[in-house]
Design a protein around this motif. Structure first.
Motif, mmCIF file in Angstrom:
data_model
loop_
_atom_site.group_PDB
_atom_site.id
_atom_site.type_symbol
_atom_site.label_atom_id
_atom_site.label_comp_id
_atom_site.label_asym_id
_atom_site.label_seq_id
_atom_site.Cartn_x
_atom_site.Cartn_y
_atom_site.Cartn_z
ATOM 1 N N SER A 106 0.835 -1.190 0.000
ATOM 2 C CA SER A 106 0.000 0.000 0.000
ATOM 3 C C SER A 106 0.876 1.248 0.000
ATOM 4 O O SER A 106 2.081 1.179 -0.249
ATOM 5 N N SER A 107 0.272 2.382 0.277
ATOM 6 C CA SER A 107 1.019 3.637 0.398
ATOM 7 C C SER A 107 0.344 4.495 1.450
ATOM 8 O O SER A 107 -0.820 4.287 1.790
ATOM 9 N N ARG A 108 1.078 5.467 1.951
ATOM 10 C CA ARG A 108 0.501 6.305 3.010
ATOM 11 C C ARG A 108 -0.704 7.103 2.522
ATOM 12 O O ARG A 108 -1.622 7.362 3.292
ATOM 13 N N LEU A 109 -0.728 7.470 1.244
ATOM 14 C CA LEU A 109 -1.922 8.149 0.722
ATOM 15 C C LEU A 109 -3.123 7.202 0.699
ATOM 16 O O LEU A 109 -4.236 7.592 1.062
ATOM 17 N N GLU A 110 -2.914 5.960 0.283
ATOM 18 C CA GLU A 110 -4.009 4.989 0.294
ATOM 19 C C GLU A 110 -4.531 4.774 1.712
ATOM 20 O O GLU A 110 -5.737 4.686 1.932
ATOM 21 N N VAL A 111 -3.622 4.683 2.666
ATOM 22 C CA VAL A 111 -4.014 4.489 4.061
ATOM 23 C C VAL A 111 -4.821 5.687 4.543
ATOM 24 O O VAL A 111 -5.887 5.529 5.154
ATOM 25 N N ALA A 112 -4.353 6.901 4.255
ATOM 26 C CA ALA A 112 -5.079 8.102 4.683
ATOM 27 C C ALA A 112 -6.471 8.151 4.065
ATOM 28 O O ALA A 112 -7.456 8.484 4.745
ATOM 29 N N HIS A 113 -6.581 7.798 2.784
ATOM 30 C CA HIS A 113 -7.905 7.780 2.130
ATOM 31 C C HIS A 113 -8.821 6.735 2.779
ATOM 32 O O HIS A 113 -10.014 6.986 2.969
ATOM 33 N N ARG A 114 -8.290 5.583 3.121
ATOM 34 C CA ARG A 114 -9.087 4.535 3.779
ATOM 35 C C ARG A 114 -9.562 5.009 5.154
ATOM 36 O O ARG A 114 -10.721 4.816 5.513
ATOM 37 N N ILE A 115 -8.680 5.621 5.914
ATOM 38 C CA ILE A 115 -9.051 6.133 7.230
ATOM 39 C C ILE A 115 -10.144 7.190 7.072
ATOM 40 O O ILE A 115 -11.147 7.185 7.796
ATOM 41 N N HIS A 116 -9.977 8.082 6.108
ATOM 42 C CA HIS A 116 -10.961 9.143 5.880
ATOM 43 C C HIS A 116 -12.313 8.560 5.477
ATOM 44 O O HIS A 116 -13.361 8.979 5.978
ATOM 45 N N ALA A 117 -12.300 7.588 4.591
ATOM 46 C CA ALA A 117 -13.554 7.019 4.076
ATOM 47 C C ALA A 117 -14.271 6.124 5.081
ATOM 48 O O ALA A 117 -15.496 6.120 5.151
ATOM 49 N N GLN A 118 -13.526 5.375 5.867
ATOM 50 C CA GLN A 118 -14.134 4.340 6.702
ATOM 51 C C GLN A 118 -14.087 4.637 8.205
ATOM 52 O O GLN A 118 -14.958 4.182 8.937
ATOM 53 N N TYR A 119 -13.095 5.368 8.655
ATOM 54 C CA TYR A 119 -12.871 5.492 10.100
ATOM 55 C C TYR A 119 -12.751 6.937 10.596
ATOM 56 O O TYR A 119 -12.273 7.169 11.707
#
Length: 186
Positions: A106-119
């Motif tokens: 993954s990448s830190r941008l993908e992680v940030a987007h996942r956190i924003h969208a789901q958590y």
């Protein structure tokens, strides 16, 4: 083996003993959507039912690794982490596999987007002093990227800093879940 007792204090992690951080960390530990293929989580290689290891000669994430996953049991008592001891905090160790191309890819941008969208709500309740940046502008915050990637390198330095802060906080809650588990084992 001697039982090491309660996890030691961790001055590097302000949320180390917060139950809400441990709960989010537990959720993230099993979230396969944090991987590039949507099929791998931390628990894939650190299976709770296998002593937080995988028992394989070489761990398999999005690809086959060159080593196996060590147990995470009582990892908070270790001074250094990874097989080569290259990091000295568990929250920093938790970030390595996310961007490793063989582990979660993954990448830190993908992680940030996942956190924003789901958590987002849970994250901001734990870190009220540091709300998530608004990630809706795809030109400003691309879907994927980490240091060294062109998409990341073209971002404004302040936006990179904001994403790095989200990424580090994901590491802190991920590790907090393991601390809470160790406390239960005491």
């Amino acid at each position: 083996m001697v039982h090491p007792g309660k996890p030691p204090a961790d001055p590097t992690n302000a949320v180390a003993d917060r139950p809400s951080a441990a709960e989010l960390g537990k959720t993230l530990f099993s979230d396969t959507q944090l991987s590039s293929n949507g099929a791998v989580s931390c628990a894939t290689c650190h299976a709770p039912e296998k002593g937080y290891a995988d028992g394989k000669p070489q761990s398999v994430g999005v690809a086959t690794g060159d080593r196996n996953a060590p147990t995470l049991l009582y990892a908070s008592h270790a001074r250094f982490h990874f097989w080569d001891g290259r990091v000295d905090t568990l929250w920093l160790q938790a970030l390595g596999p996310l961007e490793n191309p063989l582990e979660m890819g993954s990448s830190r941008l993908e992680v940030a987007h996942r956190i924003h969208a789901q958590y987002k709500e849970r994250y901001e309740a734990i870190f009220p002093e540091a709300p998530l940046p608004s990630l809706g502008d795809g030109a400003r915050f691309p879907a994927r990227g980490k240091p060294g990637d062109p998409a990341w390198d073209e971002m404004a330095k302040d936006d990179q800093k904001a994403i790095n802060q989200v990424f580090v906080r994901v590491g802190t809650v991920s590790y907090t879940h393991l601390r809470a588990h160790e406390t239960v084992l005491d």
